[in-house]
Scaffold this active site. Structure first.
Site, PDB file in Angstrom:
ATOM      1  N   CYS A  73       4.799  12.772   2.615  1.00  0.00           N
ATOM      2  CA  CYS A  73       5.161  13.870   3.511  1.00  0.00           C
ATOM      3  C   CYS A  73       6.418  14.579   2.987  1.00  0.00           C
ATOM      4  CB  CYS A  73       5.302  13.362   4.944  1.00  0.00           C
ATOM      5  SG  CYS A  73       5.278  14.686   6.174  1.00  0.00           S
ATOM      6  N   HIS A 161       0.347  10.271   5.987  1.00  0.00           N
ATOM      7  CA  HIS A 161       1.052   8.994   6.109  1.00  0.00           C
ATOM      8  C   HIS A 161       0.071   7.840   5.901  1.00  0.00           C
ATOM      9  CE1 HIS A 161       5.006  10.426   7.386  1.00  0.00           C
ATOM     10  NE2 HIS A 161       4.330  11.437   7.892  1.00  0.00           N
ATOM     11  N   GLU A 163       0.727   4.819   5.619  1.00  0.00           N
ATOM     12  CA  GLU A 163       1.246   3.600   6.224  1.00  0.00           C
ATOM     13  C   GLU A 163       0.849   3.403   7.683  1.00  0.00           C
ATOM     14  OE1 GLU A 163       4.482   6.729   6.889  1.00  0.00           O
ATOM     15  OE2 GLU A 163       2.965   6.288   5.385  1.00  0.00           O
TER      16      GLU A 163
END
EC number: 6.3.5.2
Length: 184
Positions: A73, A161, A163
């Site tokens: 990002c 993202h 994660e």
């Protein structure tokens, strides 16, 4: 053992990036973005997301650290901006669940999730022009540059993202980055 540091750019999911790497068996550490690269010994660097470019500390210096770098990002945006690309406001805005088209099945970072994947991404700001030497590796209906790679310099970026749980194949992105770091 492979060591990858996560440079904390004050993003809300940064701790999850470290955890994702740790869960893959990587020696990992979360470091403040004011830490000089010369003080860090690692096989790779993740530049985390964050709220804005005014709070990136010494993150740009890691682009010259001679190890693979993954920007997530804001991390991808700072790679683009530092290396001559452009970043601007996205038309879509905030976080959304997005289908991303993977454009290169041979790309070492995103190729394993070809031809598409579902991701969780913020599009408040996004890369609007790639820096020289980078290839566009993913796009979506809401963002023209969802991922980019410079395999010659081992610099990679994703707008989304990997994660977070909402990203379907996020673990694969981290596994691929670990492989990049182990073969660099």
């Amino acid at each position: 053992m492979t060591k990858i540091v996560v440079v904390d750019n004050h993003g809300q999911f940064t701790h999850l990036e470290r955890r994702a790497l740790r869960d893959l068996g990587v020696d990992t550490e979360l470091i403040d973005n004011d830490t000089p690269p010369a003080d860090v010994e690692a096989d790779g660097v993740v530049l985390s997301g964050g709220p804005d470019m005014d709070r990136i500390g010494r993150s740009p210096a890691y682009l010259e650290a001679d190890v693979p770098v993954l920007g997530i990002c804001l991390g991808m945006q700072l790679i683009a901006e530092e290396l001559g690309g452009r970043v601007g406001s996205g038309e879509y805005g905030g976080y959304a669940d997005v289908t991303v088209d993977i454009l290169d099945e041979d790309d070492p970072l995103t190729g394993s999730v070809y031809p598409e994947t579902r991701v969780w991404a913020s599009h408040a700001d996004e890369v609007t022009e790639l820096p020289a030497g980078f290839e566009l590796t993913a796009r979506s209906d809401v963002c023209d540059v969802e991922a980019m790679s410079n395999t010659d310099r081992d610099l990679y970026g994703v707008q989304w993202h990997p994660e977070v749980a909402h990203t379907e194949e996020g673990e694969a992105i981290f596994e691929n980055f670990v492989d990049i770091c182990e073969t660099a």
